[in-house]
Design an enzyme around this catalytic site. Structure first.
Site, PDB file in Angstrom:
ATOM      1  CD1 TRP A  63      40.622  37.399  39.660  1.00  0.00           C
ATOM      2  CD2 TRP A  63      41.446  35.377  40.130  1.00  0.00           C
ATOM      3  NE1 TRP A  63      41.196  37.453  40.910  1.00  0.00           N
ATOM      4  CE2 TRP A  63      41.712  36.233  41.208  1.00  0.00           C
ATOM      5  CE3 TRP A  63      41.884  34.051  40.187  1.00  0.00           C
ATOM      6  CZ2 TRP A  63      42.391  35.810  42.348  1.00  0.00           C
ATOM      7  CZ3 TRP A  63      42.555  33.638  41.321  1.00  0.00           C
ATOM      8  CH2 TRP A  63      42.811  34.500  42.389  1.00  0.00           C
ATOM      9  CE1 TYR A  76      39.756  41.064  38.454  1.00  0.00           C
ATOM     10  CE2 TYR A  76      40.494  40.721  40.710  1.00  0.00           C
ATOM     11  CZ  TYR A  76      40.731  41.177  39.427  1.00  0.00           C
ATOM     12  OH  TYR A  76      41.950  41.739  39.130  1.00  0.00           O
ATOM     13  NE  ARG A  77      30.072  36.538  37.883  1.00  0.00           N
ATOM     14  CZ  ARG A  77      29.911  36.634  36.559  1.00  0.00           C
ATOM     15  NH1 ARG A  77      29.669  37.800  35.989  1.00  0.00           N
ATOM     16  NH2 ARG A  77      29.979  35.556  35.802  1.00  0.00           N
ATOM     17  CG  ASN A 123      45.703  43.663  40.603  1.00  0.00           C
ATOM     18  OD1 ASN A 123      45.916  44.662  39.918  1.00  0.00           O
ATOM     19  ND2 ASN A 123      44.580  42.983  40.531  1.00  0.00           N
ATOM     20  CG  ASP A 170      28.150  40.226  33.816  1.00  0.00           C
ATOM     21  OD1 ASP A 170      28.523  41.337  34.246  1.00  0.00           O
ATOM     22  OD2 ASP A 170      28.820  39.195  33.927  1.00  0.00           O
TER      23      ASP A 170
HETATM   24  C1  LIG Z   1      30.497  46.161  39.697  1.00  0.00           C
HETATM   25  C2  LIG Z   1      31.645  45.590  38.915  1.00  0.00           C
HETATM   26  C3  LIG Z   1      31.808  44.211  38.844  1.00  0.00           C
HETATM   27  C4  LIG Z   1      32.857  43.664  38.128  1.00  0.00           C
HETATM   28  N1  LIG Z   1      32.985  42.308  38.075  1.00  0.00           N
HETATM   29  C5  LIG Z   1      34.029  41.757  37.421  1.00  0.00           C
HETATM   30  C6  LIG Z   1      34.200  40.346  37.402  1.00  0.00           C
HETATM   31  O1  LIG Z   1      33.395  39.598  37.939  1.00  0.00           O
HETATM   32  N2  LIG Z   1      35.299  39.847  36.770  1.00  0.00           N
HETATM   33  C7  LIG Z   1      36.226  40.640  36.161  1.00  0.00           C
HETATM   34  O2  LIG Z   1      37.214  40.136  35.638  1.00  0.00           O
HETATM   35  N3  LIG Z   1      36.063  42.000  36.127  1.00  0.00           N
HETATM   36  C8  LIG Z   1      34.999  42.563  36.759  1.00  0.00           C
HETATM   37  N4  LIG Z   1      34.848  43.915  36.781  1.00  0.00           N
HETATM   38  C9  LIG Z   1      35.813  44.763  36.062  1.00  0.00           C
HETATM   39  C10 LIG Z   1      37.135  44.838  36.782  1.00  0.00           C
HETATM   40  O3  LIG Z   1      36.968  45.159  38.134  1.00  0.00           O
HETATM   41  C11 LIG Z   1      38.036  45.856  36.118  1.00  0.00           C
HETATM   42  O4  LIG Z   1      38.259  45.441  34.790  1.00  0.00           O
HETATM   43  C12 LIG Z   1      39.347  46.061  36.841  1.00  0.00           C
HETATM   44  O5  LIG Z   1      40.093  47.077  36.194  1.00  0.00           O
HETATM   45  C13 LIG Z   1      40.148  44.795  36.872  1.00  0.00           C
HETATM   46  O6  LIG Z   1      41.325  45.036  37.565  1.00  0.00           O
HETATM   47  P1  LIG Z   1      42.714  44.409  37.082  1.00  0.00           P
HETATM   48  O7  LIG Z   1      43.071  45.101  35.801  1.00  0.00           O
HETATM   49  O8  LIG Z   1      43.620  44.749  38.206  1.00  0.00           O
HETATM   50  O9  LIG Z   1      42.484  42.966  36.893  1.00  0.00           O
HETATM   51  C14 LIG Z   1      33.783  44.501  37.471  1.00  0.00           C
HETATM   52  C15 LIG Z   1      33.618  45.881  37.548  1.00  0.00           C
HETATM   53  C16 LIG Z   1      32.564  46.426  38.260  1.00  0.00           C
HETATM   54  C17 LIG Z   1      32.409  47.919  38.305  1.00  0.00           C
END
Ligand SMILES: Cc1cc2nc3c(=O)[nH]c(=O)nc-3n(C[C@H](O)[C@H](O)[C@H](O)COP(=O)(O)O)c2cc1C
Length: 481
Positions: free
Chosen positions: A186, A172-173, A168, A282
């Site tokens: 996460w 995630y920051r 995957n 955020d």
């Molecule tokens: C700039 C940016 C920062 C993000 N930061 C986070 C974060 O800190 N935590 C989180 O869970 N999703 C964050 N997201 C959203 C996830 O990357 C997004 O929901 C992604 O589809 C998650 O992947 P997954 O479904 O494989 O978990 C962020 C998206 C962007 C564009």
């Protein structure tokens, strides 16, 4: 087009006048973020900050902040090209004869090319092994005054499903805690979070590789809401029309894209207590509070000799992430249509910060279809977090907010057409009483049918006849207006 490096992409942006290099010293503490935010608001270029205080690495910001830059990042001139390719792919029927089979070949070749492949030799991302690994050497930004510290804001976080081994990628920051320690944000309902929870049940630690830079398609793929169990590198390979080349990490059992600028190798140990993370300015435009999250431990840092550190700032919209979100809106619409019958178009307005507002149009063919659609969306992957869904008829342009306001408000009887539900809410939402769960609103602004209790005559929109409109165009030209 597939980029061999982030530098190749920045060169392209610069050649097209979409990137400015800044040679003077800039401060990663608040200054670069404020500069980037101001630039996004005025539709400015991307920035390559060549002299970041306290780091020898240049920092790229704003690379996706614009329709052209976003499309180029995904290897096309217009995202509609990708949307069409995805639509064709999902519409593909089994071939009926020889000609059909031949016609399918290019499509199949594109899918076959999508799978990542392992390569040998020295990978660019491992040209330098940082000894000892020290995150303090990277130009990690603090974005907003009340942030809990510096955050890595564009990390591509790679983990594997502890049961199936399926990879995957997610963005995630990561809050910087020390030279070899960060937070791992996460959120609830995210795949990385599920891997962590499953690893905890199994009593194992989670190997984590964090990729920074490389082909800009990688960061987009990490944000894309693919279903759990589908490797985002397949999407990256499909979009760039070339497999992503992978090399093994040096200290953990994961593979990473060879083209990356930096790779942070490490692990999260579910046996270790979570640690307070935040606050963080955020993408909702508000700070998110301090909440416990897992801790990421770095075991190695490798990088290109000429590595560029990619970054972004999120905050009150519009910010750079708006373009990443819009790309998802366009590329995932064909897929949504396959599961939500009658869906025609969708607009997630930037000010709705992705999950607060979805305006969708439908080809209405049955009574109460709008409600059916709302409930379908509220059960579907990351669309499930949509707080407010407005459903209009297919002849309404969902991207024209003036038209939506006019048509939706003239088409509803609020008592009959506005309805509420409970469900999944984005964890970042601060309005709901509970974390990740709360109220939703659906607005059925479609034309009403007798079966829906509407027995009066539904009135037509006033429109000029096409031939009169054409004549009027001529008259306007003639009188110089
Ligand atoms: C700039 C940016 C920062 C993000 N930061 C986070 C974060 O800190 N935590 C989180 O869970 N999703 C964050 N997201 C959203 C996830 O990357 C997004 O929901 C992604 O589809 C998650 O992947 P997954 O479904 O494989 O978990 C962020 C998206 C962007 C564009």
């Amino acid at each position: 087009m597939a980029y061999r490096s982030l530098r190749e992409f920045t060169d392209r942006l610069q050649a097209a006048g979409e990137l400015v290099r800044v040679a003077r010293e800039l401060d990663p503490h608040l200054e670069i973020a404020a500069l980037a935010a101001a630039l996004v608001r005025r539709g400015g270029p991307a920035l390559l900050c060549e002299n970041v205080r306290g780091s020898r690495f240049p920092l790229l910001i704003g690379a996706y902040a614009g329709a052209r830059r976003m499309a180029w990042a995904l290897g096309v001139d217009d995202l509609a090209e990708h949307a069409r390719a995805i639509e064709e792919l999902v519409r593909t029927q089994p071939p009926a004869g020889m000609m059909d089979k031949l016609r399918m070949l290019p499509k199949l070749a594109r899918v076959a090319q999508a799978a990542p492949k392992r390569v040998g030799g020295r990978a660019p991302c491992q040209e330098v092994v940082m000894e000892p690994p020290d995150l303090g050497l990277l130009p990690i930004m603090t974005c907003w005054p009340r942030d809990g510290g510096p955050f890595v804001t564009m990390p591509v976080v790679i983990t594997k499903d502890p049961d199936t081994g399926v990879r995957n990628l997610g963005m995630y920051r990561m809050q910087l805690y020390g030279p070899r320690e960060t937070g791992m944000h996460w959120q609830l309902y995210k795949t990385g979070r599920r891997h962590y929870q499953r690893a905890r049940e199994l009593g194992r630690r989670v190997d984590v590789a964090v990729v920074l830079g490389g082909d800009p398609v990688l960061a987009y793929a990490a944000t894309a809401p693919l279903p759990d169990g589908v490797d985002e590198l397949l999407l990256a390979g499909f979009l760039r029309r070339k497999p992503v080349e992978l090399v093994p990490c040096k200290t953990i059992d994961l593979e990473v894209p060879a083209c990356a600028d930096f790779v942070l190798e490490g692990y999260v140990d579910p046996a270790e207590p979570m640690r307070p993370e935040g606050p963080f300015g955020d993408h909702t435009g508000y700070y998110t509070p301090v909440v416990p999250y897992p801790v990421f431990h770095v075991t190695a840092i490798t990088h290109r000799r000429d590595a560029i550190y990619p970054s972004t700032v999120v905050g009150p919209p519009p910010m750079e992430d708006a373009w990443l979100g819009k790309a998802t809106e366009r590329l995932f619409l064909p897929l949504l249509k396959t599961t939500v019958p009658g869906l025609v178009d969708m607009n997630l307005p930037i000010e709705g910060v992705f999950h607060n507002l979805a305006i969708v149009s439908i080809r209405k063919s049955e009574p109460h279809q709008a409600r059916k659609l709302c409930y379908a969306l509220w059960g579907l992957g990351q669309m499930a977090t949509a707080k407010c869904v407005v459903v209009v008829d297919e002849d309404v342009n969902v991207h024209d907010l003036r038209e939506v306001t006019w048509r939706a408000l003239t088409s509803i009887d609020p008592k009959r057409d506005v309805f509420f539900a409970d469900g999944t809410i984005d964890e970042l939402d601060h309005a709901s009483c509970g974390l990740g769960f709360g109220g939703k609103i659906g607005i059925d602004a479609t034309r009403k049918l007798p079966e829906e209790g509407y027995t009066r005559e539904w009135m037509e929109v006033c429109r000029t006849e096409p031939q009169v409109a054409r004549r009027v165009e001529g008259v306007l030209k003639e009188i110089g207006l």
